[in-house]
Design a protein around this motif. Structure first.
Motif, PDB file in Angstrom:
ATOM      1  N   LYS A   9       0.920  -1.171  -0.162  1.00 13.81           N
ATOM      2  CA  LYS A   9       0.112  -0.180   0.129  1.00 13.81           C
ATOM      3  C   LYS A   9       0.837   1.193   0.027  1.00 13.81           C
ATOM      4  O   LYS A   9       1.855   1.340   0.952  1.00 13.81           O
ATOM      5  N   GLN A  11       1.610   4.882   0.929  1.00 16.89           N
ATOM      6  CA  GLN A  11       1.411   5.814   1.899  1.00 16.89           C
ATOM      7  C   GLN A  11       0.737   6.973   1.411  1.00 16.89           C
ATOM      8  O   GLN A  11       1.083   7.517   0.538  1.00 16.89           O
ATOM      9  N   LYS A  12      -0.465   7.282   2.089  1.00 16.21           N
ATOM     10  CA  LYS A  12      -1.090   8.696   1.758  1.00 16.21           C
ATOM     11  C   LYS A  12      -0.906   9.707   2.770  1.00 16.21           C
ATOM     12  O   LYS A  12      -1.321   9.156   4.193  1.00 16.21           O
ATOM     13  N   ASP A  14      -1.780  12.415   5.375  1.00 14.64           N
ATOM     14  CA  ASP A  14      -3.087  12.672   6.176  1.00 14.64           C
ATOM     15  C   ASP A  14      -3.795  11.233   6.467  1.00 14.64           C
ATOM     16  O   ASP A  14      -4.916  11.224   7.210  1.00 14.64           O
ATOM     17  N   GLU A  15      -3.589  10.478   6.005  1.00 12.24           N
ATOM     18  CA  GLU A  15      -4.032   9.001   6.314  1.00 12.24           C
ATOM     19  C   GLU A  15      -3.155   8.200   7.362  1.00 12.24           C
ATOM     20  O   GLU A  15      -3.280   7.713   8.129  1.00 12.24           O
ATOM     21  N   ASP A  16      -2.142   7.911   6.119  1.00 15.15           N
ATOM     22  CA  ASP A  16      -0.956   6.918   6.625  1.00 15.15           C
ATOM     23  C   ASP A  16       0.248   7.655   7.486  1.00 15.15           C
ATOM     24  O   ASP A  16       0.988   7.372   8.467  1.00 15.15           O
ATOM     25  N   LYS A  18       0.984  11.743   9.240  1.00 21.35           N
ATOM     26  CA  LYS A  18       0.240  12.928   9.308  1.00 21.35           C
ATOM     27  C   LYS A  18       1.218  14.013   9.049  1.00 21.35           C
ATOM     28  O   LYS A  18       2.464  13.986   8.829  1.00 21.35           O
ATOM     29  N   ARG A  19       0.699  15.389   8.596  1.00 22.49           N
ATOM     30  CA  ARG A  19       1.659  16.332   8.160  1.00 22.49           C
ATOM     31  C   ARG A  19       2.742  16.833   9.182  1.00 22.49           C
ATOM     32  O   ARG A  19       3.819  17.285   8.889  1.00 22.49           O
TER      33      ARG A  19
END
Length: 160
Positions: A9, A11-12, A14-16, A18-19
């Motif tokens: 998967k 990484q995205k 704000d999902e995986d 955080k900023r």
């Protein structure tokens, strides 16, 4: 042993991750990038082959330090390349250096200090100081041949 693997998967943001995790530390770091240019010159008050007009393929290496932005970048390498291309290389590449540089003997020792000063001045603009936190030149190395170079370092430059 080690086989090629496709990640399960991607990484995205704000999902995986955080900023606020993008910036890992608060330390000063240095990036480095090298460039080449071709130029002609000759030396004054010098007895040897270099008193005659001749050319070199020079290599310049910059070490630029600063602090990370919120993305975890000190400076994009492409931004450093843009400064080099627009503000320094225009005086050097495919030029007769005795004409395009300030009055000086165009030795590697003189030129490396001029290059250092040009890059440092470029980084010290208000806009760039806001964009690149604490950015400063740590060193510039100017190779005149593959095995011969002159260097200017921040600690030496600031002593004067």
């Amino acid at each position: 042993m080690y086989g090629f693997r496709i990640v399960d998967k991607l990484q995205k943001i704000d999902e995986d991750i955080k900023r606020d995790q993008l910036k890992y530390h608060q330390k000063r770091v240095m990036i480095s990038k090298e460039f080449t240019f071709d130029a002609a010159h000759h030396l004054h008050a010098y007895e040897g082959k270099c008193k005659n007009l001749h050319g070199h393929t020079y290599k310049v290496i910059f070490g630029i330090s600063g602090y990370l932005d919120e993305r975890g970048l000190m400076m994009d390498f492409a931004d450093l390349k843009e400064i080099w291309k627009q503000e320094i290389e225009i005086f050097l590449d495919h030029r007769y250096l005795n004409e395009t540089l300030p009055p000086m003997n165009t030795t590697a020792e003189n030129m490396v200090v001029w290059i250092y000063e040009k890059m440092q001045k470029s980084l010290q603009t208000e806009e760039r100081q806001q964009q690149y936190l604490g950015a400063r030149v740590e060193f510039v190395r100017l190779f005149e041949t593959p095995t011969s170079y002159a260097e200017a370092r921040r600690e030496w430059m600031e002593l004067e």
